[in-house]
Design an enzyme around this catalytic site. Structure first.
Site, PDB file in Angstrom:
ATOM      1  N   ASP A  65       0.954  -1.184  -0.090  1.00 44.43           N
ATOM      2  CA  ASP A  65      -0.108  -0.188   0.131  1.00 44.43           C
ATOM      3  C   ASP A  65       0.988   1.327   0.036  1.00 44.43           C
ATOM      4  OD1 ASP A  65      -2.038  -1.720   0.227  1.00 44.43           O
ATOM      5  OD2 ASP A  65      -3.027  -0.837   2.081  1.00 44.43           O
ATOM      6  N   HIS A 116      -5.655   2.865  -3.940  1.00 44.21           N
ATOM      7  CA  HIS A 116      -5.841   2.865  -2.455  1.00 44.21           C
ATOM      8  C   HIS A 116      -6.496   4.265  -2.041  1.00 44.21           C
ATOM      9  CE1 HIS A 116      -4.927   2.144   1.582  1.00 44.21           C
ATOM     10  NE2 HIS A 116      -3.678   2.816   1.696  1.00 44.21           N
ATOM     11  N   HIS A 120      -3.737  10.128   0.985  1.00 44.62           N
ATOM     12  CA  HIS A 120      -3.834   9.406   2.169  1.00 44.62           C
ATOM     13  C   HIS A 120      -4.702   9.887   3.372  1.00 44.62           C
ATOM     14  CE1 HIS A 120      -3.222   5.746   4.904  1.00 44.62           C
ATOM     15  NE2 HIS A 120      -2.729   5.276   3.879  1.00 44.62           N
ATOM     16  N   HIS A 210       3.613  -2.418   2.933  1.00 42.55           N
ATOM     17  CA  HIS A 210       3.726  -1.155   2.631  1.00 42.55           C
ATOM     18  C   HIS A 210       4.903  -0.912   1.673  1.00 42.55           C
ATOM     19  CE1 HIS A 210       0.795  -0.477   5.813  1.00 42.55           C
ATOM     20  NE2 HIS A 210       0.305   0.499   5.133  1.00 42.55           N
TER      21      HIS A 210
HETATM   22 ZN   LIG Z   1      -2.576   3.232   3.407  1.00 43.11          ZN
END
Ligand SMILES: [Zn+2]
Length: 279
Positions: A65, A116, A120, A210
């Site tokens: 991610d 995603h 963020h 990640h």
């Molecule tokens: Zn994330």
């Protein structure tokens, strides 16, 4: 535009939310296959998200991610290539636009590109219309960068809301959470992170990792270039195959979670629940 109420064509197992939201190493899934839940399944399907798949084969999906990150993604790609492994990268479209060549390299090396978000942000704190517009924007931007249709979506922080789940379906996106994680955002030594991911492995797992470090990470997940090679070294003697989420879900029955249902009061191992952390 796809109907958000289309029933998922794949037979699937329903699990309790706590198995995902409070996932801890060593837990077993809590199934919801009561006669009532079985009857309701076709109606509930649009409000479910994919957790992992139901199999005893030694297959798993490694997912990364928050990238692509020029400091970390190339080393993750090299480690995966050395192992002949395919993975799924849940990218932020704004980050992919900053590093388009790297995003395209991920795709060119046979990995799956998934969405995603745009940035963020915690979409559950935005008005639904705004969050839905951001989802569409992220899909369009990422498709523009990598030149292929995006089919999978993982919400930032794993934060689900019903309206966004339906918007994802309208856009033809399958919502994917995870079934195993390594808590690689805590800044622990890579040996410790790799060990956590290793212990959490199970057949059909969707593993949350990640590919972000340094400047792109800011105050968020902190990974290390050593984690993935260490993890692959540990798994190698066991003969695992690494598929993309798309490959995994096409081949095996799904294990899905209905997010409107309350989580179980305790973990399946009997320990009291605590607030879940997410990606
Ligand atoms: Zn994330």
């Amino acid at each position: 535009m796809a109907s958000p109420f289309r029933v998922h064509p794949t037979p699937y197992v329903q699990v309790r939310r706590s198995w995902v939201a409070d996932y801890e190493i060593g837990e077993r899934r809590q199934e919801l296959e009561t006669p009532t839940m079985r009857r309701l399944k076709p109606l509930l399907a649009p409000w479910s998200s994919l957790i992992c798949v139901d199999t005893i084969d030694r297959v798993m999906a490694l997912t990364f991610d928050d990238g692509p990150d020029p400091e970390l993604t190339p080393s993750v790609l090299d480690a995966l290539a050395a192992e002949g492994a395919r993975a799924t990268f849940f990218m932020l479209s704004a980050t992919a636009r900053r590093h388009p060549a790297l995003a395209r390299r991920v795709a060119a090396e046979g990995h799956e590109i998934a969405l995603h978000g745009v940035v963020h942000e915690r979409s559950t704190e935005l008005p639904l219309t705004r969050a839905a517009a951001r989802l569409r924007q992220g899909k369009e931007e990422l498709e523009d960068v990598v030149g292929q249709e995006i089919r999978l979506f993982r919400p930032t922080y794993g934060a689900i809301r019903m309206g966004l789940l339906l918007q994802a379906r309208r856009l033809g996106l399958e919502t994917v959470i995870w079934s195993a994680w390594a808590r690689d955002w805590l800044g622990d030594p890579p040996e410790e992170v790799a060990e956590r991911a290793y212990v959490a492995r199970h057949p059909g797992a969707v593993v949350l990792l990640h590919d972000i470090v340094g400047a792109e990470a800011g105050p968020r997940p902190l990974s290390s270039p050593e984690t993935v090679p260490l993890l692959l070294d540990k798994l190698r003697p066991e003969g695992w195959r690494y598929l993309t989420v798309g490959q995994l879900t096409a081949r095996y029955p799904h294990i899905r979670c209905h997010w409107f249902l309350p989580p179980g009061k305790s973990r399946p191992n009997g320990a009291p629940a605590e607030p879940g952390r997410a990606a």
